[in-house]
Design a protein around this motif. Structure first.
Motif, PDB file in Angstrom:
ATOM      1  N   LEU A  50      40.378  56.221  44.821  1.00 31.06           N
ATOM      2  CA  LEU A  50      39.685  55.452  45.796  1.00 31.06           C
ATOM      3  C   LEU A  50      39.219  54.077  45.313  1.00 31.06           C
ATOM      4  O   LEU A  50      39.185  53.003  45.723  1.00 31.06           O
ATOM      5  CB  LEU A  50      38.466  56.189  46.273  1.00 31.06           C
ATOM      6  CG  LEU A  50      38.692  57.356  47.306  1.00 31.06           C
ATOM      7  CD1 LEU A  50      37.485  58.233  47.554  1.00 31.06           C
ATOM      8  CD2 LEU A  50      39.319  56.541  48.500  1.00 31.06           C
ATOM      9  N   ALA A  51      38.641  54.397  43.763  1.00 31.49           N
ATOM     10  CA  ALA A  51      37.868  52.888  43.174  1.00 31.49           C
ATOM     11  C   ALA A  51      38.917  52.050  42.762  1.00 31.49           C
ATOM     12  O   ALA A  51      38.718  50.675  42.786  1.00 31.49           O
ATOM     13  CB  ALA A  51      37.655  53.494  41.878  1.00 31.49           C
ATOM     14  N   ALA A  52      40.435  52.312  42.765  1.00 30.95           N
ATOM     15  CA  ALA A  52      41.517  51.443  42.434  1.00 30.95           C
ATOM     16  C   ALA A  52      41.734  50.506  43.860  1.00 30.95           C
ATOM     17  O   ALA A  52      42.525  49.594  43.622  1.00 30.95           O
ATOM     18  CB  ALA A  52      42.441  52.160  41.996  1.00 30.95           C
ATOM     19  N   ALA A  53      41.694  51.202  45.109  1.00 33.22           N
ATOM     20  CA  ALA A  53      41.777  50.386  46.097  1.00 33.22           C
ATOM     21  C   ALA A  53      41.065  49.341  46.478  1.00 33.22           C
ATOM     22  O   ALA A  53      40.050  48.985  45.830  1.00 33.22           O
ATOM     23  CB  ALA A  53      41.609  51.493  47.464  1.00 33.22           C
ATOM     24  N   ALA A  54      41.358  48.464  47.355  1.00 26.42           N
ATOM     25  CA  ALA A  54      40.763  47.168  47.688  1.00 26.42           C
ATOM     26  C   ALA A  54      39.438  47.556  48.350  1.00 26.42           C
ATOM     27  O   ALA A  54      39.416  48.215  49.235  1.00 26.42           O
ATOM     28  CB  ALA A  54      41.775  46.317  48.590  1.00 26.42           C
ATOM     29  N   PRO A  55      38.306  46.648  48.044  1.00 22.97           N
ATOM     30  CA  PRO A  55      37.172  47.006  48.446  1.00 22.97           C
ATOM     31  C   PRO A  55      36.938  46.515  50.072  1.00 22.97           C
ATOM     32  O   PRO A  55      37.798  45.700  50.368  1.00 22.97           O
ATOM     33  CB  PRO A  55      36.234  46.355  47.697  1.00 22.97           C
ATOM     34  CG  PRO A  55      37.093  45.067  47.077  1.00 22.97           C
ATOM     35  CD  PRO A  55      38.414  45.549  46.962  1.00 22.97           C
ATOM     36  N   ALA A  56      36.283  47.022  50.810  1.00 19.39           N
ATOM     37  CA  ALA A  56      36.039  46.931  52.175  1.00 19.39           C
ATOM     38  C   ALA A  56      35.137  45.865  52.206  1.00 19.39           C
ATOM     39  O   ALA A  56      34.626  45.026  51.309  1.00 19.39           O
ATOM     40  CB  ALA A  56      35.270  48.173  52.748  1.00 19.39           C
ATOM     41  N   ASP A  57      35.101  44.947  53.472  1.00 19.41           N
ATOM     42  CA  ASP A  57      34.392  44.038  53.716  1.00 19.41           C
ATOM     43  C   ASP A  57      32.902  44.375  53.422  1.00 19.41           C
ATOM     44  O   ASP A  57      32.378  45.620  53.834  1.00 19.41           O
ATOM     45  CB  ASP A  57      34.420  43.340  55.060  1.00 19.41           C
ATOM     46  CG  ASP A  57      35.851  43.224  55.361  1.00 19.41           C
ATOM     47  OD1 ASP A  57      36.576  42.533  54.678  1.00 19.41           O
ATOM     48  OD2 ASP A  57      36.474  43.188  56.658  1.00 19.41           O
TER      49      ASP A  57
END
Length: 377
Positions: A246-253
């Motif tokens: 989860l931490a490696a995914a792109a951050p949300a707006d």
């Protein structure tokens, strides 16, 4: 010297019958037309995950190494949650099939059982009238109605959380081997149901500073909590792998901004009052905000009297909201703020209890008027 809980109240047949009727009405409402609307995306993801064979399900949860799936177009999403709901859902649909009704049935059953546990909790904290009104407010809640009928882990978490809270209060009142065992089992199940729900154990620890139990009691509690923590150790590497994904995914707006954190802290207010099916600036939402905020404040004042439980309510509600906002901001920022509400379904009963306590302090005309306004909203 430990501060005493309010004395246990004798069960009255009329009160029990009324609570039972509310429970039956809730079950009829929540099970009605359960397959009337198609599965939405999160439920479809749950179906893709849990219909796999056991080995592939464990691979999807990062519990076993292995290839994801032979057919990439049908590959299920990652399952970054604890195993209790996916494994139980896997067993359930293996018996009952994958119809929309079958997929949603376990969560609704958990929601009904959670509502049943809300009655003894409300009765313990403030008496039968508050307990019955709390149940009624849950039945009226569009937030609970929406997510209690969703094929996800939300209601199961609420059920386990309420069981852990009731067991905690039971051992505070009269510690016995059986009550300690029940508390230990419920506490061990919390992180296996929802990682964030484990914060309820921290809430218990904070509450103990107020209750001031004896040293022997406190040592027993610490030992039971440590044993529950040891029970989670086999799953700890899986949790770390899931968190890393989860931490490696792109951050949300707005994920890591001060505004994003403020939205995560404030969004549960929308969920717990008007629900998430109306815009917050519309008249029904404004009516819900005003009525339920008034009842919440009035109820906290009533529960703050000697022997009451305002401290418990504030800690059990505020800590999960704060922990969820901080985790979604700094640990898994890929998750947007609009998902905060349903991740906190297990904290919703602790918001309803002071609302019900405030409602029970009103006269008959005021109570009827507020309930009518909420029903219309």
């Amino acid at each position: 010297m430990m501060r005493r809980l309010p004395a246990a109240r004798r069960l009255e047949p009329r009160a029990v019958w009324t609570a039972g009727l509310i429970l039956l009405a809730a079950a009829a409402l929540w099970f009605h037309d359960l397959n009337g609307r198609a599965l939405w995306w999160d439920e479809i993801g749950e179906l893709l995950i849990t219909r796999q064979n056991l080995h592939d399900l464990l691979v999807t949860m990062s519990a076993l190494p292995g290839p994801r799936l032979e057919e990439p177009e049908l590959a299920p999403p990652n399952e970054p949650h604890p195993p209790l709901f996916p494994l139980s859902q896997h067993a359930w649909i293996g018996l009952m099939g994958t119809s929309d009704f079958a997929m949603r049935f376990p969560n609704v059953a958990c929601a009904v059982l959670a509502l049943a546990l809300l009655y003894p909790l409300g009765r313990r904290l403030d008496g039968p009238p508050t307990a019955r009104l709390a149940m009624f407010l849950v039945v009226l809640s569009p937030f609970w109605l929406m997510y209690a009928r969703t094929a996800r882990y939300y209601a199961l978490t609420a059920l386990v959380g309420l069981a852990a809270t009731l067991a905690f209060l039971a051992v505070l009142r009269r510690p016995t081997v059986g009550r300690w065992a029940a508390y230990g089992v419920a506490t061990a199940l919390l992180p296996y149901t929802n990682y964030i729900a484990g914060v309820l154990v921290l809430a218990q620890a904070l509450y103990l500073f107020w209750a001031r139990p004896g040293r022997r009691w406190l040592l027993t509690w610490a030992g039971v909590v440590m044993a529950a923590g040891l029970a989670f150790l086999p799953w700890l590497p899986v949790w770390r792998a899931q968190t890393a994904l989860l931490a490696a995914a792109a951050p949300a707006d707005l994920a890591v901004s001060p505004l994003g954190l403020a939205l995560k802290l404030g969004f549960p207010f929308l969920s717990f009052t008007a629900g998430e099916t109306t815009f917050p600036w519309e008249a029904p939402a404004l009516i819900s905000y005003a009525a339920l905020s008034f009842l919440f404040a009035r109820g906290l004042l009533a529960l703050a009297r000697p022997g009451r439980r305002a401290a418990l309510i504030v800690i059990w509600l505020a800590l999960p909201v704060l922990a969820t906002a901080l985790i979604l901001t700094f640990v898994t920022p890929t998750i947007p703020f609009i998902t905060v509400g349903y991740r906190l379904l297990f904290a919703f009963p602790y918001a309803v209890l002071p609302m019900a306590a405030g409602l029970s302090r009103l006269g008959r005309a005021g109570r009827a008027g507020l309930l009518a306004a909420l029903v219309l909203a």
